[in-house]
Scaffold this motif. Structure first.
Motif: not given
Length: 461
Positions: A432-433, A435-436, A441, A443
């Motif tokens: 996730r980190t 991806a940001r 993002d 999910t």
């Protein structure tokens, strides 16, 4: 640092002082205008009364004195004065009170009637009005020659008017000073009382520390302006409490995660020291395996910390998400087959996007590896790839909706006993980190059939 109370007190006192000064000035100006108008009306009445006494007689002008009208003009010291001229400046009559002094001559009164403030020697400041008129004829007889135009100047001492205005000014200034002094006593107390809720809020905030983050600011009885602030502070405390709890759990999780491999290394080392002849043949391989596991945990922790602090380098270039997903899928096919999983790949669309291929591959690898590891035998893992969207879904009968918020926490695993499976619980947090960091993002959703879907959404184009 200037206190808000002092700033408010100074500004309120200044504002009130300006308002009092403006109000006092307005009252004084209105009163002066009214009193001056009344004085001028009386002065003009005297001038008009004297004008009615002037008669035109044989080309000249005679003034019939009246004791009632001339009262105040016959005394040697005033307080009223008059002087009468022909239009050509020839003096006709003057009051006894004027003595040897002169009022302004006819040329001064071109725009009669006209009021002026003038100094008069021996009498001080006077108010003068000038009139131009034609004296009436006695018994309404027709004039025997050209009608005569005369100029009349009438003056009155204005000392009473000035004294009244000075008294009014002193009264206004005194009342203003008293009101300002009273305001200076009242305003600080009113402000202190009004700021009491703010001081109470500050005192409550001063008592909060890391050990009392569960405390909340009360909002009962607060002014409406402080209610939103209190609500935001309570929300901030809630976030801080969650963050501190997470950090506390993180420290415990790191210790728990590292304790087992460190204990294994210590056990092997103690055994080698005490019984060197019984050293197992695969001891070096086990030591290397444990070291690699520790290195993997530390490497991921460093990468996660760097990415969360914005220090993760991102090299943007053209990349094909579907091609990378297919490569990662192929690399995990044998593992999935060995575990008896149904391993499916579906390509929905092709296309390139601007992204970092290294970070993108790491995200996909973490997602696929997590799905293959935790899907029970006989379950299904499905990878669906499009130009800017990747979805990895798998059978997860043990997960519940309450578990979804914890999936991306560091070291979190459904198995609280942390059985040794070679995973440290950092993969999804790192994914996730990353991806940001790529402006996207990651999910997670769980459907009614117990299928977990991890969806990676990246910017198109």
């Amino acid at each position: 640092m200037t206190a808000l109370r002092s700033v408010l007190t100074r500004r309120l006192l200044l504002a009130i002082a300006l308002l009092l000064a403006a109000a006092g000035a307005a009252v004084y100006l209105l009163a002066r205008s009214y009193l001056t108008d009344q004085f001028d009306a009386a002065l003009l009445s005297r001038a008009q009364a004297i004008a009615t006494l002037a008669e035109q007689e044989d080309g000249g002008v005679e003034l019939e004195f009246s004791d009632e009208i001339m009262d105040g003009f016959t005394k040697s010291e005033g307080p009223h004065f008059f002087q009468l001229w022909k239009a050509d400046g020839t003096a006709l009559e003057r009051s006894r009170s004027l003595g040897a002094h002169e009022l302004p001559p006819p040329g001064f009164w071109e725009a009669a009637p006209l009021f002026r403030n003038l100094p008069l020697p021996g009498a001080g400041a006077v108010r003068v009005v000038g009139l131009k008129f034609r004296p009436h004829l006695p018994d309404n007889r027709p004039p025997r020659g050209a009608e005569v135009e005369v100029v009349l100047a009438v003056a009155s001492v204005r000392s009473d008017l000035d004294r009244t205005l000075r008294t009014l000014l002193i009264l206004l200034a005194g009342c203003g000073a008293v009101l300002l002094a009273a305001t200076a006593l009242v305003v600080p107390r009113v402000i202190r009382r009004g700021l009491t809720p703010l001081q109470t809020l500050a005192d409550d905030a001063a008592r909060i520390d890391a050990a009392t983050l569960s405390a909340r600011f009360p909002d009962a009885g607060l002014p409406g302006e402080l209610v939103p602030i209190t609500a935001r502070l309570n929300e901030l405390l809630a976030r801080l409490e969650i963050s501190f709890d997470r950090e506390r759990r993180f420290g415990a999780d790191v210790a728990h995660e590292l304790r087992t491999p460190v204990a294994e290394l210590r056990s092997m080392a103690e055994l080698a020291v005490k019984l060197p002849d019984t050293r197992a043949a695969n001891a070096d391989q086990e030591t290397l395996s444990i070291a690699l596991h520790l290195e993997s945990i530390l490497t991921r922790l460093l990468a996660l910390s760097r990415a969360e602090q914005g220090g993760q380098p991102v090299a943007m270039e053209r990349a094909c998400l579907t091609a990378l997903a297919e490569e990662v899928f192929a690399a995990h096919r044998s593992t999935a087959t060995a575990r008896g999983l149904h391993f499916l790949f579906r390509r929905e669309s092709d296309g390139e996007i601007a992204s970092d291929p290294v970070l993108l591959r790491s995200i996909i690898t973490n997602l696929v590896e997590n799905a293959v590891t935790y899907t029970p035998q006989g379950g299904t893992v499905e990878v669906t790839a499009a130009a800017a969207v990747l979805c990895v879904s798998n059978t997860s009968p043990g997960l519940t909706a309450a578990d979804l918020p914890h999936l991306f926490e560091r070291f979190w695993r459904k198995d609280s006993a942390r059985t040794g499976d070679g995973h440290a619980g950092l993969g999804l947090a790192l994914a996730r980190t990353f991806a940001r960091a790529l402006a996207g993002d990651l999910t997670a959703t769980l459907d009614e059939a117990g299928r977990l879907a991890m969806k990676l959404q990246l910017p198109a184009g």
